[in-house]
Design a protein around this motif. Structure first.
Motif, short mmCIF file in Angstrom:
data_model
loop_
_atom_site.label_atom_id
_atom_site.label_comp_id
_atom_site.label_asym_id
_atom_site.label_seq_id
_atom_site.Cartn_x
_atom_site.Cartn_y
_atom_site.Cartn_z
N GLY A 157 -0.82 4.27 0.26
CA GLY A 157 -1.75 5.28 0.76
C GLY A 157 -1.17 6.10 1.91
O GLY A 157 -0.12 5.74 2.47
N CYS A 180 -6.85 0.74 6.57
CA CYS A 180 -5.88 1.72 7.06
C CYS A 180 -5.54 1.52 8.55
O CYS A 180 -4.45 1.86 8.98
CB CYS A 180 -6.41 3.14 6.83
N CYS A 211 0.82 -1.21 0.00
CA CYS A 211 0.00 0.00 0.00
C CYS A 211 0.86 1.26 0.00
O CYS A 211 1.85 1.36 0.73
CB CYS A 211 -0.91 0.00 1.22
N CYS A 229 -0.69 4.37 5.43
CA CYS A 229 0.44 3.43 5.39
C CYS A 229 1.75 4.19 5.26
O CYS A 229 2.76 3.82 5.86
CB CYS A 229 0.26 2.43 4.25
N CYS A 287 -4.82 2.31 -1.79
CA CYS A 287 -5.32 2.06 -0.42
C CYS A 287 -6.10 0.76 -0.45
O CYS A 287 -6.89 0.54 -1.35
CB CYS A 287 -6.22 3.21 0.05
N PHE A 288 -5.84 -0.11 0.52
CA PHE A 288 -6.59 -1.37 0.58
C PHE A 288 -7.89 -1.23 1.36
O PHE A 288 -8.67 -2.17 1.47
CB PHE A 288 -5.74 -2.46 1.27
#
Ligand code: FES
Length: 170
Positions: free
Chosen positions: A98, A141, A96, A101, A137-138
């Protein structure tokens, strides 16, 4: 010298055989479609599913089959994330990139994976064992930094965990 020529001849025959096999399999896929413009995406999906990616020569063949310009077929193949133009590894690692992360060391995780696999994001190892990708982004978060291997989510990653995961498979 004779041995080397013999080996080279065998290699060429093996390549020719595998090309014939791919061509036969592509012909089989095409025969189950009508060749209309509307078939383009279903044909691409079938080829992607069969080979795991869309070989360039096959894209040209699909262009002829659907009577679309090659540029259109390549355009569609590059537009959709589901299509790959190069072979992918048996294992896909996604790291990730994002914000959540990133602030928790995501960049270090990515660097560690790149170092351990010897490839950069977007690349595949030469033995086709791993492909490394990054994701915006998964949606996990709270577990940052996050890494996903073959759809299994690993949260609160550390560089040591990366070493253990990838080292375990060497
Ligand atoms: S920012 Fe990494 S999972 Fe959301």
């Amino acid at each position: 010298m004779k041995m080397r020529v013999h080996q080279a001849t065998q290699d060429i025959h093996a390549i020719q055989e595998s090309e014939k096999t791919i061509e036969g399999e592509v012909d089989e896929i095409l025969s189950s479609h009508k060749g209309e413009k509307a078939d383009l995406i279903p044909v691409l999906q079938d080829v992607q599913q069969k080979f795991g990616y869309l070989p360039e020569e096959v894209l040209k063949k699909i262009a002829k089959f659907t009577d679309e310009p090659e540029s259109t077929v390549f355009g569609v193949a590059t537009f959709y994330a589901q299509f790959k133009l190069a072979p992918t590894g048996r294992n896909i690692i996604r790291v990730c990139r994002g914000t959540a992360c990133h602030v928790r060391g995501g960049a270090r995780i990515l660097r560690e994976v790149e170092t351990d696999l010897g490839i950069k994001a977007g690349e595949t190892t030469s033995d086709l064992e791993y492909t490394l990708e990054t994701v915006a982004c998964f949606g996990s978060c709270a577990l940052a930094p996050v890494m996903v291997e073959n759809n299994r989510v690993y949260g609160r990653m550390t560089t040591d965990k990366v070493k253990r995961m990838i080292g375990r498979r060497e």
